[in-house]
Design a protein around this motif. Structure first.
Motif, PDB file in Angstrom:
ATOM      1  N   GLU A   1      -6.474  -2.932  -6.268  1.00 31.35           N
ATOM      2  CA  GLU A   1      -5.223  -2.315  -6.954  1.00 31.35           C
ATOM      3  C   GLU A   1      -5.240  -0.851  -6.880  1.00 31.35           C
ATOM      4  O   GLU A   1      -4.190  -0.457  -6.587  1.00 31.35           O
TER       5      GLU A   1
ATOM      6  N   ILE B   1      -4.480   0.096  -3.077  1.00 27.14           N
ATOM      7  CA  ILE B   1      -3.067  -0.280  -2.746  1.00 27.14           C
ATOM      8  C   ILE B   1      -2.003   0.781  -3.500  1.00 27.14           C
ATOM      9  O   ILE B   1      -1.411   1.330  -3.019  1.00 27.14           O
TER      10      ILE B   1
ATOM     11  N   ILE C   1       3.269  -3.819  -5.167  1.00 30.58           N
ATOM     12  CA  ILE C   1       2.494  -5.188  -5.507  1.00 30.58           C
ATOM     13  C   ILE C   1       3.393  -6.134  -5.594  1.00 30.58           C
ATOM     14  O   ILE C   1       4.370  -5.830  -6.528  1.00 30.58           O
TER      15      ILE C   1
ATOM     16  N   ALA D   1      -1.898  -7.190  -1.120  1.00 31.88           N
ATOM     17  CA  ALA D   1      -0.770  -6.847  -2.270  1.00 31.88           C
ATOM     18  C   ALA D   1       0.171  -8.048  -2.431  1.00 31.88           C
ATOM     19  O   ALA D   1       0.544  -8.312  -3.393  1.00 31.88           O
TER      20      ALA D   1
ATOM     21  N   LEU E   1      -2.367 -10.231  -4.899  1.00 34.37           N
ATOM     22  CA  LEU E   1      -3.160  -9.773  -6.005  1.00 34.37           C
ATOM     23  C   LEU E   1      -2.642 -10.206  -7.306  1.00 34.37           C
ATOM     24  O   LEU E   1      -3.555 -10.400  -8.063  1.00 34.37           O
TER      25      LEU E   1
END
Length: 827
Positions: A69, A72, A79, A285, A288
């Protein structure tokens, strides 16, 4: 209605789950979110429980997901949230998830390491490129002018020998370190070195932090090996980067061409590495959020399984949990579904247990009632099954707030803000806006909406909008020859004092709704409004407290504490009504029986209107004041006798509150002990063994009596202090009105009085200043003050009459917070 009025009825149940189906059963229970598990292993260390290894594996997967995370978000990728609610994965799927996360993390760390190495090489080559480019001028000066400043500033050449041969060192350092670096060279080398520098105009990217840094290229000329050693040591100590630089122009040119070629190759490789990293993160993503939900659900399930006990055969898990009785059917259905998912043939067993433990308190709420429930829970969680004040707070809280915040204009500002939050609540929830202050406002949007609506009503009653009045129905006062009050008439009259005694000024017909607008400009406005608002505050407070005592009757009846009705409810009600209820009666009687006009005789004229406060003090002190002139000493015939009887009744209520309850409690305690002894003897004579007696603390009569004395004193003195506490309704209403009026007169009125063209421009500026002060001081600060005072009136004055708040909240295993993306731990 039943749940908000009184908490849900709870049952302590025992669950028997087969080992192969326990995981799926707990998963289905978490989806329902209506079961609170009890920890059956409170003395077992967290690291010694059965499923601690699985919990650690979930923690490790959660760590890897958080790393993904962070990467990203670093690449500014979105996300994707599809709103999907995936089921908790099966235990055998944990290995696949671990392998997927491990592969992604290793690949990403490898890509990051390669990218960092490439960036370091690129930075070094870029610095070397700048060194070669910027030092060219330095060498040209030294080669073209043998007696240049470079040579003259160093040690002079000896006679009979050729030109001085100078050595040099070049490199790059951070721009902010250059002054310190130069001072160090000067002091250590004693001025025997010559430093030239040139700033790199374009910032360079740090390969580790990614931040932009500004660099400076330097070249240091010196003579001799001793100075060369010193210079290199200083460069190393000051964390500069030294680069080799050929002396000949041809060699420098060839090296520059080589650097350019290597930089081009590095950029190509770096772009490919960045693209690959971007593709990996973009693919992660998409999944996730789903991965986060799966991992957190698994962790919550294993955390709950650690609370369960294993039977001696290790084939069955035993759990104890609190379940709302009305939801037993849905829980049984969830257990059956979990057993089917696991493919187990052993059906789960759920048994309802009898217990003396106090169950948790559970109120079902919705988006409207949850804000009011949070206000009550902040004071204390309701005792199991006692009356919940939140139901009545939905009405009384915004009303008491509005009494203090009675300005229709300011309330409209609150209404616009709260209405915007209510109308766009779905979009605002989906946006997941962060910030503690914003979350407080948004969670209380319906409270704010009701407070603003009630404040608009009280603003109409007070006839107050931004400290001004609105004349809709026409004033009932005659100023001059006109039937309606106008500004021109008032300027002719000067300062205006209103007195309804003069019927040539007052028509005798009150304004249809609220205050007459002419009071806004009367000299005696504050005296009139203070008298009215002070009496209204006392009346509202007394009725609010009487209602609180009446609510306690519902608790006594529900818990079958019938002695409390006789020894607590009745004397409390009689005491409060005999004194302060009678005070309210005198206020109403004075309003009805005294006034101006032909319908009132001399003894009931406004000049003879008594002070209710003085009458009440005299009632308690058994005094009687001499009336002025031809007025009567009392408001009605037989008033002294009535007051004496009410005072005696109120005083008799005090020993009834104090004495009987401790003796009744002692009698009930001995009765329970006697019944237990009889049942024990009966079991022994029948040969049935002995029963385990219910543990009960030993009765201490002195402690109970002292506690009852404290409660009695607290109630008697509290009736006085709490009634006076409701005067804050009047005080804050007065303060809010005066602040609003001062702000208008000191700011806005100045702009409205400007008549020139410049004054029109000034009006815009002054209006902006007035608007900012209105919102910040009169809406936010005064609104917060009124909110806190309203909260105190409910917590102390109202709830103390019936609410104990000695319970604990129902905390079920639920996946709701996981799905919503909250940070709260579940289980």
């Amino acid at each position: 209605m039943g749940s908000i009025f009184r908490s849900e009825e709870m049952a302590l149940c025992q669950l028997f789950l087969s080992s192969e189906a326990a995981y799926n059963c707990v998963s289905e229970i978490g989806e329902v979110g209506l079961v609170q598990f009890r920890d059956l292993n409170p003395d077992v260390n967290a690291f010694q429980r059965k499923f601690v290894h699985e919990v650690r594996r979930c923690d490790e997967m959660d760590r890897k997901l958080r790393y993904l995370e962070k990467e990203i978000l670093k690449d500014k990728l979105q996300i994707i949230d599809t709103g999907e609610n995936p089921a908790a994965p099966q235990p055998r799927e944990m290995i696949d998830l671990e392998a997927t996360f491990e592969k992604l993390e290793n690949e990403l760390r490898e890509v990051n390491a390669n990218a960092e190495t490439l960036k370091k090489n690129s930075l070094e080559l870029t610095e070397l490129k700048h060194v070669l480019a910027t030092t060219q001028l330095f060498f040209q000066e030294r080669d073209s002018e043998p007696n240049s400043s470079i040579t003259q500033n160093l040690l002079p050449a000896e006679e009979g020998k050729g030109p001085v041969q100078l050595g040099f060192v070049c490199g790059v350092t951070n721009r902010e370190r250059m002054p310190m670096f130069e001072r160090m060279l000067w002091r250590v080398c004693r001025g025997n070195v010559f430093v030239r520098q040139s700033e790199v105009q374009q910032p360079l990217e740090d390969p580790v932090t990614g931040e932009e840094v500004f660099k400076t290229v330097f070249i240091i000329f010196f003579q001799g090996e001793q100075l060369k050693t010193k210079v290199k040591k200083i460069c190393e100590g000051c964390r500069t980067t030294m680069y080799p630089c050929p002396e000949s122009a041809q060699e420098r040119k060839e090296m520059g061409q080589g650097v350019e070629g290597r930089l081009a190759d590095l950029r190509t490789v770096l772009n490919q590495t960045t693209d690959h990293r971007h593709r990996v993160l973009a693919a992660a993503a998409k999944h996730l959020r789903t991965w986060f939900i799966k991992v957190k659900k698994m962790k919550a399930i294993y955390h709950t399984l650690n609370m369960l006990n294993l039977d001696v055969t290790n084939k069955c898990l035993i759990a104890e949990c609190w379940i709302p009785t009305v939801d037993m059917g849905s829980i049984r259905a969830a257990l059956r579904k979990g057993t089917e998912r696991a493919g187990s043939s052993v059906e789960p067993i759920i048994n309802q247990m009898h217990t003396h433990m106090m169950p948790p308190t559970f109120h079902r709420t919705n988006k409207f009632t949850i804000g009011f429930q949070n206000l009550i829970d902040s004071y204390g969680i309701a005792t199991y099954r006692e009356v919940n004040p939140a139901l009545y707070t939905t009405t009384t809280f915004p009303f008491l707030f509005a009494v203090m915040f009675g300005d229709a204009g300011h309330a409209m500002i609150m209404l616009l803000f709260s209405g915007w939050m209510v109308l766009r609540e779905r979009q605002l929830i989906a946006s997941k806006m962060s910030g503690e202050i914003w979350n407080i406002f948004f969670s209380g949007r319906y409270i704010l909406l009701l407070m603003s609506l009630f404040s608009i009503y009280t603003g109409i009653i007070y006839n107050d909008i931004f400290s001004k009045s609105f004349n809709i129905f026409g004033s009932s006062w005659h100023i001059g020859d006109n039937a309606n009050a106008t500004e021109a008439n008032l300027q002719a009259w000067g300062e205006l004092t209103l007195d309804p005694y003069y019927r040539d000024l007052y028509s005798g017909k009150p304004y249809p709704v609220g205050f007459d607008p002419i009071w806004q400009i009367a000299v005696n406005k504050i005296a009139f409004q203070n008298s009215y608002k002070m009496k209204i505050s006392i009346i509202i407070g007394v009725f609010h407290m009487i209602f609180g005592i009446m609510v306690s009757l519902a608790n006594h009846l529900f818990f079958r504490r019938y002695w409390n009705i006789v020894c607590e409810f009745i004397p409390q009600m009689v005491f409060l009504v005999s004194l302060f209820g009678y005070l309210c009666f005198m206020v109403f009687f004075k309003w009805v029986s005294f006034g101006c006009g032909e319908e009132f005789d001399a003894q009931h004229n406004s000049d003879c209107a008594p002070s209710v406060l003085i009458y009440f003090i005299n009632m308690v002190l058994l005094k009687k004041d001499e009336p002025p002139g031809d007025c009567d000493a009392f408001m009605y015939n037989g008033q002294f006798i009535v007051q004496l009887i009410l005072l005696v009744i109120a005083l008799l209520c005090v020993p009834i509150l104090l004495i009987p309850k401790p003796f009744i409690a002692r009698y009930q305690y001995y009765q329970r002990m006697r019944r237990q002894a009889v049942s024990q003897q009966l079991l022994e004579t029948q040969g049935a063994g002995t029963s385990v007696p219910v543990h009960e603390e030993e009765f201490e009569f002195s402690e109970v009596f002292i506690e009852q004395a404290i409660h009695t004193i607290e109630f008697v003195l509290g009736c006085v202090s709490h009634t006076a506490s409701y005067l804050r309704l009047w005080a804050l209403s007065l303060a809010h009105g005066q602040l609003s009026e001062v702000l208008w007169n000191m700011v806005m009125k100045i702009g409205l009085q400007q008549g020139s063209t410049v004054g029109c421009v000034m009006l815009y500026v002054i209006f902006s200043f007035w608007a900012v002060l209105t919102v910040s001081i009169l809406v936010l600060m005064e609104g917060l003050s009124a909110f806190l005072h309203t909260l105190r009136l409910h917590w102390v004055e109202f709830q103390s009459k019936f609410y104990k708040g000695e319970g604990y909240a129902f905390a079920p295993l639920t996946f709701k917070h996981i799905i919503n993306g909250d940070d709260e731990e579940t289980g």
